[in-house]
Scaffold this active site. Structure first.
Site, PDB file in Angstrom:
ATOM      1  N   THR A  61      -2.079   5.813   1.593  1.00  0.00           N
ATOM      2  CA  THR A  61      -3.283   4.991   1.520  1.00  0.00           C
ATOM      3  C   THR A  61      -3.488   4.226   2.818  1.00  0.00           C
ATOM      4  O   THR A  61      -2.539   3.749   3.431  1.00  0.00           O
ATOM      5  CB  THR A  61      -3.182   4.004   0.342  1.00  0.00           C
ATOM      6  OG1 THR A  61      -2.914   4.727  -0.857  1.00  0.00           O
ATOM      7  CG2 THR A  61      -4.462   3.217   0.172  1.00  0.00           C
ATOM      8  N   LEU A  93       0.856  -1.190   0.000  1.00  0.00           N
ATOM      9  CA  LEU A  93       0.000   0.000   0.000  1.00  0.00           C
ATOM     10  C   LEU A  93       0.890   1.236   0.000  1.00  0.00           C
ATOM     11  O   LEU A  93       1.920   1.267   0.670  1.00  0.00           O
ATOM     12  CB  LEU A  93      -0.909   0.043   1.240  1.00  0.00           C
ATOM     13  CG  LEU A  93      -2.116  -0.885   1.295  1.00  0.00           C
ATOM     14  CD1 LEU A  93      -2.910  -0.628   2.575  1.00  0.00           C
ATOM     15  CD2 LEU A  93      -3.023  -0.720   0.085  1.00  0.00           C
ATOM     16  N   ASP A  94       0.486   2.268  -0.739  1.00  0.00           N
ATOM     17  CA  ASP A  94       1.216   3.524  -0.715  1.00  0.00           C
ATOM     18  C   ASP A  94       1.179   4.109   0.695  1.00  0.00           C
ATOM     19  O   ASP A  94       0.264   3.832   1.483  1.00  0.00           O
ATOM     20  CB  ASP A  94       0.591   4.539  -1.686  1.00  0.00           C
ATOM     21  CG  ASP A  94       0.701   4.100  -3.134  1.00  0.00           C
ATOM     22  OD1 ASP A  94       1.590   3.285  -3.433  1.00  0.00           O
ATOM     23  OD2 ASP A  94      -0.108   4.584  -3.950  1.00  0.00           O
ATOM     24  N   ARG A  95       2.151   4.945   0.997  1.00  0.00           N
ATOM     25  CA  ARG A  95       2.213   5.570   2.319  1.00  0.00           C
ATOM     26  C   ARG A  95       0.922   6.314   2.645  1.00  0.00           C
ATOM     27  O   ARG A  95       0.417   6.249   3.776  1.00  0.00           O
ATOM     28  CB  ARG A  95       3.399   6.548   2.372  1.00  0.00           C
ATOM     29  CG  ARG A  95       3.474   7.338   3.682  1.00  0.00           C
ATOM     30  CD  ARG A  95       4.698   8.227   3.736  1.00  0.00           C
ATOM     31  NE  ARG A  95       4.652   9.311   2.784  1.00  0.00           N
ATOM     32  CZ  ARG A  95       4.067  10.484   3.018  1.00  0.00           C
ATOM     33  NH1 ARG A  95       3.479  10.719   4.185  1.00  0.00           N
ATOM     34  NH2 ARG A  95       4.078  11.446   2.104  1.00  0.00           N
TER      35      ARG A  95
END
Length: 452
Positions: free
Chosen positions: A237, A233-235
Protein backbone atom coordinates in the site's frame (compact mmCIF):
# COMPACT_ATOMS: atom_id res chain seq x y z
CA UNK A 1 39.34 -4.01 24.41
CA UNK A 2 36.37 -2.72 22.44
CA UNK A 3 33.25 -2.11 24.56
CA UNK A 4 31.04 -4.22 22.29
CA UNK A 5 33.46 -7.15 22.47
CA UNK A 6 33.50 -6.89 26.28
CA UNK A 7 29.70 -6.96 26.28
CA UNK A 8 29.59 -10.03 24.06
CA UNK A 9 32.12 -11.88 26.21
CA UNK A 10 30.12 -11.03 29.33
CA UNK A 11 27.00 -12.35 27.62
CA UNK A 12 28.77 -15.61 26.80
CA UNK A 13 29.85 -16.08 30.42
CA UNK A 14 26.31 -15.37 31.62
CA UNK A 15 24.98 -18.06 29.32
CA UNK A 16 27.56 -20.60 30.47
CA UNK A 17 27.04 -19.89 34.17
CA UNK A 18 23.26 -20.23 33.94
CA UNK A 19 23.69 -23.51 31.98
CA UNK A 20 21.42 -22.39 29.19
CA UNK A 21 20.79 -24.45 26.07
CA UNK A 22 22.59 -22.82 23.22
CA UNK A 23 23.71 -22.93 19.64
CA UNK A 24 23.63 -25.66 17.09
CA UNK A 25 25.01 -24.83 13.69
CA UNK A 26 23.82 -26.33 10.43
CA UNK A 27 25.93 -26.21 7.29
CA UNK A 28 23.85 -26.73 4.19
CA UNK A 29 26.34 -26.94 1.37
CA UNK A 30 30.05 -27.13 0.65
CA UNK A 31 30.19 -23.56 -0.48
CA UNK A 32 28.42 -22.33 2.66
CA UNK A 33 31.32 -23.63 4.74
CA UNK A 34 33.24 -20.57 3.58
CA UNK A 35 31.09 -18.42 5.83
CA UNK A 36 32.51 -17.62 9.25
CA UNK A 37 30.77 -19.46 12.09
CA UNK A 38 28.37 -17.45 14.22
CA UNK A 39 29.33 -18.14 17.85
CA UNK A 40 27.12 -16.50 20.44
CA UNK A 41 29.19 -14.12 22.53
CA UNK A 42 32.48 -14.20 20.58
CA UNK A 43 34.48 -11.87 18.35
CA UNK A 44 33.30 -13.72 15.27
CA UNK A 45 29.89 -12.15 15.73
CA UNK A 46 31.16 -8.59 15.56
CA UNK A 47 32.17 -8.88 11.90
CA UNK A 48 33.57 -6.21 9.66
CA UNK A 49 31.72 -3.88 7.29
CA UNK A 50 28.84 -5.32 5.29
CA UNK A 51 29.39 -8.88 6.52
CA UNK A 52 28.24 -8.04 10.04
CA UNK A 53 25.08 -9.57 11.41
CA UNK A 54 22.12 -8.10 13.19
CA UNK A 55 18.71 -8.99 14.57
CA UNK A 56 15.21 -8.58 13.23
CA UNK A 57 11.77 -8.34 14.85
CA UNK A 58 10.76 -11.57 16.51
CA UNK A 59 7.46 -11.85 14.68
CA UNK A 60 9.14 -12.28 11.31
CA UNK A 61 12.26 -14.34 11.90
CA UNK A 62 13.38 -15.10 8.40
CA UNK A 63 9.88 -15.61 7.05
CA UNK A 64 9.93 -15.63 3.29
CA UNK A 65 13.70 -15.28 3.18
CA UNK A 66 14.71 -16.23 -0.33
CA UNK A 67 18.37 -16.97 0.31
CA UNK A 68 20.32 -19.87 1.64
CA UNK A 69 23.79 -20.45 3.01
CA UNK A 70 24.62 -21.18 6.61
CA UNK A 71 21.83 -21.76 9.08
CA UNK A 72 22.41 -21.30 12.79
CA UNK A 73 19.54 -22.51 14.91
CA UNK A 74 20.00 -21.46 18.52
CA UNK A 75 18.01 -22.32 21.57
CA UNK A 76 19.20 -19.91 24.17
CA UNK A 77 18.23 -19.86 27.73
CA UNK A 78 15.46 -20.85 30.01
CA UNK A 79 14.39 -17.55 31.49
CA UNK A 80 14.45 -17.07 35.23
CA UNK A 81 14.38 -14.01 37.44
CA UNK A 82 17.63 -12.74 35.92
CA UNK A 83 17.63 -10.33 32.99
CA UNK A 84 17.50 -11.95 29.58
CA UNK A 85 20.19 -11.15 27.01
CA UNK A 86 19.50 -8.46 24.44
CA UNK A 87 18.10 -9.62 21.11
CA UNK A 88 20.50 -7.23 19.35
CA UNK A 89 23.62 -9.41 19.57
CA UNK A 90 25.63 -7.85 16.73
CA UNK A 91 26.05 -4.37 15.27
CA UNK A 92 24.18 -3.99 11.97
CA UNK A 93 26.08 -3.33 8.75
CA UNK A 94 25.89 0.01 6.98
CA UNK A 95 23.55 -0.21 3.97
CA UNK A 96 25.14 0.40 0.60
CA UNK A 97 22.23 1.40 -1.61
CA UNK A 98 22.43 1.37 -5.39
CA UNK A 99 19.79 2.27 -7.97
CA UNK A 100 19.20 0.47 -11.24
CA UNK A 101 16.21 -0.20 -13.54
CA UNK A 102 13.91 1.79 -11.27
CA UNK A 103 14.82 -0.31 -8.22
CA UNK A 104 16.65 0.34 -4.95
CA UNK A 105 19.14 -2.46 -4.23
CA UNK A 106 21.28 -3.65 -1.31
CA UNK A 107 24.25 -6.02 -1.84
CA UNK A 108 24.06 -9.36 0.06
CA UNK A 109 25.44 -9.48 3.60
CA UNK A 110 25.71 -11.84 6.56
CA UNK A 111 22.79 -11.55 9.00
CA UNK A 112 21.27 -13.20 12.08
CA UNK A 113 17.57 -13.40 12.91
CA UNK A 114 16.96 -13.72 16.67
CA UNK A 115 13.59 -14.36 18.28
CA UNK A 116 12.39 -15.62 21.63
CA UNK A 117 9.91 -18.50 21.80
CA UNK A 118 6.34 -17.42 21.14
CA UNK A 119 3.50 -18.81 23.22
CA UNK A 120 2.13 -20.88 20.32
CA UNK A 121 5.56 -22.55 19.86
CA UNK A 122 5.85 -23.83 23.42
CA UNK A 123 6.15 -27.61 23.67
CA UNK A 124 6.83 -28.00 19.93
CA UNK A 125 10.06 -29.43 18.48
CA UNK A 126 12.48 -26.98 16.86
CA UNK A 127 12.08 -28.62 13.45
CA UNK A 128 8.29 -28.33 13.54
CA UNK A 129 8.43 -24.62 14.37
CA UNK A 130 10.88 -23.84 11.58
CA UNK A 131 9.03 -25.90 8.97
CA UNK A 132 5.56 -24.54 9.80
CA UNK A 133 6.23 -20.94 10.82
CA UNK A 134 8.94 -19.79 8.42
CA UNK A 135 7.92 -20.29 4.80
CA UNK A 136 10.02 -20.40 1.65
CA UNK A 137 12.20 -23.15 3.15
CA UNK A 138 11.69 -26.89 2.49
CA UNK A 139 11.72 -29.28 5.43
CA UNK A 140 15.06 -30.70 4.20
CA UNK A 141 16.67 -27.29 4.73
CA UNK A 142 16.25 -27.62 8.48
CA UNK A 143 16.33 -31.36 9.03
CA UNK A 144 18.76 -32.83 6.55
CA UNK A 145 22.04 -31.23 7.51
CA UNK A 146 24.97 -32.08 9.76
CA UNK A 147 24.79 -30.58 13.25
CA UNK A 148 28.00 -29.12 14.66
CA UNK A 149 27.90 -28.09 18.35
CA UNK A 150 29.37 -24.67 19.11
CA UNK A 151 28.71 -24.66 22.85
CA UNK A 152 28.82 -27.11 25.73
CA UNK A 153 25.05 -27.66 25.76
CA UNK A 154 23.55 -28.38 22.34
CA UNK A 155 19.88 -28.33 21.35
CA UNK A 156 18.81 -30.82 18.70
CA UNK A 157 16.07 -30.47 16.13
CA UNK A 158 13.92 -32.73 18.33
CA UNK A 159 14.29 -30.46 21.37
CA UNK A 160 10.99 -28.95 22.45
CA UNK A 161 10.77 -25.22 22.88
CA UNK A 162 9.96 -23.67 26.22
CA UNK A 163 9.28 -20.15 27.42
CA UNK A 164 12.52 -18.16 27.20
CA UNK A 165 14.22 -20.17 24.46
CA UNK A 166 15.84 -18.14 21.69
CA UNK A 167 15.99 -19.21 18.03
CA UNK A 168 18.82 -17.81 15.91
CA UNK A 169 18.93 -18.17 12.14
CA UNK A 170 22.18 -16.96 10.50
CA UNK A 171 22.59 -16.67 6.74
CA UNK A 172 24.06 -14.77 3.83
CA UNK A 173 21.13 -12.45 3.24
CA UNK A 174 19.84 -11.37 -0.17
CA UNK A 175 17.24 -8.62 0.20
CA UNK A 176 14.70 -8.18 -2.60
CA UNK A 177 14.92 -4.82 -4.36
CA UNK A 178 12.17 -2.24 -3.89
CA UNK A 179 11.06 0.73 -5.93
CA UNK A 180 13.63 3.48 -6.36
CA UNK A 181 10.96 6.14 -5.78
CA UNK A 182 11.98 8.53 -3.03
CA UNK A 183 10.05 8.90 0.22
CA UNK A 184 8.25 12.21 -0.28
CA UNK A 185 7.88 14.48 2.73
CA UNK A 186 4.40 16.00 2.81
CA UNK A 187 4.96 18.00 6.02
CA UNK A 188 7.62 18.34 8.72
CA UNK A 189 8.06 20.18 12.00
CA UNK A 190 10.14 19.64 15.14
CA UNK A 191 7.94 16.75 16.31
CA UNK A 192 6.56 15.01 13.22
CA UNK A 193 7.36 14.01 9.64
CA UNK A 194 4.43 13.23 7.35
CA UNK A 195 5.48 11.13 4.35
CA UNK A 196 3.98 9.65 1.20
CA UNK A 197 5.16 6.02 1.39
CA UNK A 198 5.90 4.42 -2.00
CA UNK A 199 4.06 1.18 -2.74
CA UNK A 200 6.05 -2.00 -2.23
CA UNK A 201 8.33 -0.69 0.53
CA UNK A 202 7.65 -2.27 3.95
CA UNK A 203 7.65 -0.01 6.99
CA UNK A 204 9.55 -2.15 9.51
CA UNK A 205 12.47 -4.55 9.03
CA UNK A 206 10.76 -7.95 8.85
CA UNK A 207 10.93 -11.19 6.91
CA UNK A 208 12.92 -10.76 3.71
CA UNK A 209 13.33 -6.99 4.18
CA UNK A 210 15.73 -5.13 6.42
CA UNK A 211 17.48 -2.13 4.84
CA UNK A 212 14.90 -1.79 2.06
CA UNK A 213 12.32 -0.51 4.53
CA UNK A 214 10.90 2.92 5.30
CA UNK A 215 12.55 3.10 8.73
CA UNK A 216 16.02 2.11 7.51
CA UNK A 217 15.88 4.29 4.39
CA UNK A 218 14.87 7.33 6.44
CA UNK A 219 17.46 6.45 9.08
CA UNK A 220 20.11 6.33 6.34
CA UNK A 221 18.94 9.68 4.95
CA UNK A 222 18.79 11.30 8.41
CA UNK A 223 22.36 10.53 9.57
CA UNK A 224 21.38 7.52 11.65
CA UNK A 225 18.35 9.02 13.42
CA UNK A 226 15.55 6.47 13.18
CA UNK A 227 12.00 7.89 13.03
CA UNK A 228 9.16 6.35 15.05
CA UNK A 229 6.21 5.13 12.91
CA UNK A 230 2.85 6.20 14.32
CA UNK A 231 0.50 4.42 11.92
CA UNK A 232 0.72 1.26 9.84
CA UNK A 233 0.52 0.58 6.11
CA UNK A 234 0.88 -2.77 4.36
CA UNK A 235 4.00 -3.19 2.24
CA UNK A 236 2.00 -3.11 -1.00
CA UNK A 237 0.00 0.00 0.00
CA UNK A 238 1.12 3.56 -0.73
CA UNK A 239 0.21 6.83 0.92
CA UNK A 240 0.29 8.87 4.10
CA UNK A 241 2.37 7.80 7.07
CA UNK A 242 3.24 9.70 10.22
CA UNK A 243 6.79 9.41 11.60
CA UNK A 244 7.47 10.95 15.00
CA UNK A 245 10.80 12.49 15.93
CA UNK A 246 10.30 11.97 19.66
CA UNK A 247 8.62 9.28 21.81
CA UNK A 248 6.27 11.95 23.20
CA UNK A 249 5.05 12.89 19.72
CA UNK A 250 4.59 9.21 18.84
CA UNK A 251 2.53 8.55 21.98
CA UNK A 252 0.37 11.60 21.30
CA UNK A 253 -0.46 10.58 17.74
CA UNK A 254 -0.99 6.91 18.53
CA UNK A 255 -3.31 7.94 21.34
CA UNK A 256 -5.47 9.74 18.78
CA UNK A 257 -5.52 6.60 16.63
CA UNK A 258 -6.54 4.42 19.56
CA UNK A 259 -9.38 6.73 20.56
CA UNK A 260 -10.49 6.86 16.91
CA UNK A 261 -10.43 10.65 16.70
CA UNK A 262 -8.65 10.57 13.34
CA UNK A 263 -10.56 10.29 10.07
CA UNK A 264 -8.85 8.20 7.37
CA UNK A 265 -9.55 8.22 3.65
CA UNK A 266 -8.11 5.68 1.20
CA UNK A 267 -8.59 5.23 -2.53
CA UNK A 268 -8.74 1.84 -4.26
CA UNK A 269 -9.19 0.53 -7.80
CA UNK A 270 -11.49 -2.48 -7.63
CA UNK A 271 -12.84 -5.12 -9.96
CA UNK A 272 -16.25 -4.61 -11.53
CA UNK A 273 -18.97 -1.98 -11.17
CA UNK A 274 -19.15 -0.96 -7.53
CA UNK A 275 -22.62 0.18 -6.33
CA UNK A 276 -23.30 3.89 -6.85
CA UNK A 277 -24.72 4.31 -3.34
CA UNK A 278 -22.67 4.28 -0.13
CA UNK A 279 -21.85 0.80 1.18
CA UNK A 280 -20.88 0.00 4.76
CA UNK A 281 -19.22 -3.31 5.57
CA UNK A 282 -19.05 -4.18 9.27
CA UNK A 283 -18.02 -7.82 9.02
CA UNK A 284 -15.51 -9.04 11.67
CA UNK A 285 -12.04 -10.05 10.47
CA UNK A 286 -9.95 -13.01 11.65
CA UNK A 287 -6.33 -13.91 10.90
CA UNK A 288 -6.67 -17.49 9.64
CA UNK A 289 -3.01 -18.00 8.72
CA UNK A 290 -0.34 -15.80 10.34
CA UNK A 291 2.30 -17.59 8.26
CA UNK A 292 0.71 -16.59 4.95
CA UNK A 293 -0.68 -13.27 6.14
CA UNK A 294 -4.20 -14.40 5.24
CA UNK A 295 -7.17 -12.67 6.86
CA UNK A 296 -10.85 -13.42 6.24
CA UNK A 297 -14.31 -12.36 7.31
CA UNK A 298 -15.30 -14.67 10.18
CA UNK A 299 -17.87 -14.31 12.97
CA UNK A 300 -15.16 -15.18 15.48
CA UNK A 301 -12.95 -12.35 14.25
CA UNK A 302 -12.36 -8.83 15.56
CA UNK A 303 -14.83 -6.01 15.01
CA UNK A 304 -14.18 -4.10 11.77
CA UNK A 305 -16.07 -1.41 9.88
CA UNK A 306 -15.42 0.33 6.53
CA UNK A 307 -17.50 2.82 4.55
CA UNK A 308 -17.17 2.81 0.73
CA UNK A 309 -18.17 5.42 -1.90
CA UNK A 310 -17.76 4.97 -5.62
CA UNK A 311 -15.93 7.83 -7.32
CA UNK A 312 -16.30 6.60 -10.89
CA UNK A 313 -16.68 3.48 -13.02
CA UNK A 314 -14.80 2.58 -16.21
CA UNK A 315 -17.13 0.34 -18.26
CA UNK A 316 -14.53 -0.38 -20.96
CA UNK A 317 -12.04 -1.88 -18.52
CA UNK A 318 -14.65 -2.90 -15.94
CA UNK A 319 -13.12 -1.34 -12.84
CA UNK A 320 -14.23 1.24 -10.28
CA UNK A 321 -12.33 3.87 -8.31
CA UNK A 322 -13.63 3.71 -4.75
CA UNK A 323 -13.17 5.94 -1.72
CA UNK A 324 -12.63 3.91 1.48
CA UNK A 325 -13.13 5.12 5.04
CA UNK A 326 -11.96 2.56 7.66
CA UNK A 327 -13.31 3.18 11.16
CA UNK A 328 -11.15 0.42 12.65
CA UNK A 329 -7.59 -0.67 11.87
CA UNK A 330 -7.55 -4.41 11.30
CA UNK A 331 -4.82 -5.99 9.17
CA UNK A 332 -5.84 -6.01 5.48
CA UNK A 333 -9.22 -4.56 6.52
CA UNK A 334 -10.00 -2.68 3.32
CA UNK A 335 -8.71 -5.51 1.12
CA UNK A 336 -10.72 -8.16 2.98
CA UNK A 337 -13.95 -6.12 3.06
CA UNK A 338 -13.71 -5.33 -0.65
CA UNK A 339 -13.21 -9.00 -1.43
CA UNK A 340 -16.19 -9.94 0.75
CA UNK A 341 -18.34 -7.43 -1.19
CA UNK A 342 -17.31 -9.03 -4.47
CA UNK A 343 -15.08 -6.16 -5.62
CA UNK A 344 -11.47 -7.02 -4.69
CA UNK A 345 -8.61 -4.68 -5.56
CA UNK A 346 -7.83 -5.55 -9.16
CA UNK A 347 -4.14 -6.37 -8.74
CA UNK A 348 -4.21 -7.79 -5.21
CA UNK A 349 -2.01 -10.92 -5.35
CA UNK A 350 -3.79 -12.54 -2.39
CA UNK A 351 -7.44 -11.51 -2.46
CA UNK A 352 -7.95 -11.21 -6.23
CA UNK A 353 -6.31 -14.43 -7.42
CA UNK A 354 -8.54 -16.81 -9.39
CA UNK A 355 -6.06 -19.65 -8.96
CA UNK A 356 -6.75 -19.51 -5.22
CA UNK A 357 -10.34 -18.31 -4.85
CA UNK A 358 -12.02 -19.46 -8.07
CA UNK A 359 -14.35 -17.42 -10.33
CA UNK A 360 -16.23 -15.78 -7.43
CA UNK A 361 -12.94 -14.48 -5.93
CA UNK A 362 -14.07 -15.15 -2.36
CA UNK A 363 -17.25 -13.05 -2.52
CA UNK A 364 -19.33 -13.40 0.62
CA UNK A 365 -16.59 -15.36 2.36
CA UNK A 366 -16.79 -18.27 -0.09
CA UNK A 367 -14.13 -20.98 0.25
CA UNK A 368 -12.98 -23.20 3.08
CA UNK A 369 -9.98 -21.93 5.05
CA UNK A 370 -7.99 -25.16 4.72
CA UNK A 371 -8.47 -25.27 0.95
CA UNK A 372 -7.51 -21.61 0.50
CA UNK A 373 -4.40 -22.00 2.69
CA UNK A 374 -3.34 -25.10 0.74
CA UNK A 375 -3.67 -23.23 -2.56
CA UNK A 376 -1.80 -20.19 -1.29
CA UNK A 377 1.02 -22.44 -0.11
CA UNK A 378 1.42 -23.62 -3.70
CA UNK A 379 1.70 -20.09 -5.02
CA UNK A 380 5.48 -19.84 -4.68
CA UNK A 381 7.99 -17.85 -6.62
CA UNK A 382 9.39 -21.11 -8.01
CA UNK A 383 6.55 -21.24 -10.50
CA UNK A 384 5.46 -18.73 -13.12
CA UNK A 385 2.42 -16.90 -11.79
CA UNK A 386 -0.02 -14.89 -13.88
CA UNK A 387 -2.95 -13.10 -12.30
CA UNK A 388 -5.86 -12.75 -14.71
CA UNK A 389 -6.80 -9.44 -13.13
CA UNK A 390 -3.49 -7.72 -13.96
CA UNK A 391 -2.59 -9.16 -17.36
CA UNK A 392 -4.42 -6.32 -19.12
CA UNK A 393 -2.54 -3.67 -17.15
CA UNK A 394 0.89 -5.26 -17.09
CA UNK A 395 0.90 -7.35 -20.28
CA UNK A 396 1.34 -10.61 -18.46
CA UNK A 397 4.53 -9.68 -16.62
CA UNK A 398 5.94 -12.59 -14.64
CA UNK A 399 6.39 -12.57 -10.89
CA UNK A 400 9.70 -12.83 -9.09
CA UNK A 401 10.96 -16.39 -9.66
CA UNK A 402 14.07 -18.53 -9.71
CA UNK A 403 16.65 -17.66 -12.37
CA UNK A 404 18.66 -20.92 -12.28
CA UNK A 405 21.72 -19.03 -11.02
CA UNK A 406 23.37 -19.41 -7.61
CA UNK A 407 25.19 -17.07 -5.23
CA UNK A 408 28.97 -17.55 -5.38
CA UNK A 409 29.26 -17.02 -1.61
CA UNK A 410 26.45 -19.13 -0.13
CA UNK A 411 25.35 -21.24 -3.14
CA UNK A 412 21.74 -20.22 -2.69
CA UNK A 413 19.41 -20.09 -5.69
CA UNK A 414 18.87 -16.54 -6.92
CA UNK A 415 15.59 -14.87 -7.86
CA UNK A 416 14.75 -12.45 -10.61
CA UNK A 417 13.67 -8.89 -9.90
CA UNK A 418 10.07 -8.50 -8.73
CA UNK A 419 7.42 -7.81 -11.34
CA UNK A 420 5.39 -4.57 -11.26
CA UNK A 421 2.47 -6.25 -9.47
CA UNK A 422 4.82 -7.19 -6.62
CA UNK A 423 5.83 -3.55 -6.12
CA UNK A 424 2.37 -2.41 -5.06
CA UNK A 425 -1.39 -2.73 -5.31
CA UNK A 426 -4.10 -0.22 -6.18
CA UNK A 427 -4.65 0.99 -2.62
CA UNK A 428 -3.51 4.43 -1.43
CA UNK A 429 -3.85 6.25 1.91
CA UNK A 430 -4.94 9.64 0.57
CA UNK A 431 -5.97 11.77 3.58
CA UNK A 432 -5.77 11.80 7.38
CA UNK A 433 -7.45 14.52 9.46
CA UNK A 434 -8.22 15.20 13.09
CA UNK A 435 -11.88 14.89 14.04
CA UNK A 436 -11.99 18.40 15.51
CA UNK A 437 -10.45 19.91 12.37
CA UNK A 438 -7.20 21.09 13.96
CA UNK A 439 -5.05 19.41 11.31
CA UNK A 440 -5.29 17.45 8.08
CA UNK A 441 -2.80 16.11 5.54
CA UNK A 442 -3.37 14.87 2.01
CA UNK A 443 -1.39 13.47 -0.92
CA UNK A 444 -1.94 13.64 -4.65
CA UNK A 445 -3.76 10.69 -6.20
CA UNK A 446 -1.55 8.04 -7.83
CA UNK A 447 -1.66 7.64 -11.62
CA UNK A 448 -3.80 4.49 -11.51
CA UNK A 449 -6.59 6.47 -9.79
CA UNK A 450 -6.64 9.37 -12.27
CA UNK A 451 -6.00 7.93 -15.74
CA UNK A 452 -7.79 5.32 -17.83
Amino acid sequence: MHTKIKLLIALRELIRVSQRKCVMDTTLSKSSADLSPTILGSKEEVGLGPSSTSSSPSSEMGEGQSTGGKLSVSMDARKDDTSKPSKVVNPPPVPQYSFEDGLRRVPPYQFSYNTYCKERWRGKPVLEVFSTEFRDRPLEYYGGAHLAPLQTIVASLDSKLENGDMLVHTLHRHEPPVTAKSIERVYEDDRLIVINKPAGVPVHPAGRYNFNTVIEIMKHDCDGRAPLPCNRLDRLTSGLMFMAKTPEAANDFMGQLQTRTIKKQYVARVKGEFPSEEVTCDQPILSVSPKLGLNRVRTSGKTAKTLFRRIRYNPEKNYSIVECHPFTGRTHQIRVHLQFLGHPITNDPIYCNRNVWGPALGKGGEGEDEEIIAKLNKVGREEEIRYDEIIEDYEGRKAEKLTGKRCEVCDTELFSDPGPHELGIYLHAKRYECEDGQWGYETELPEWATGD
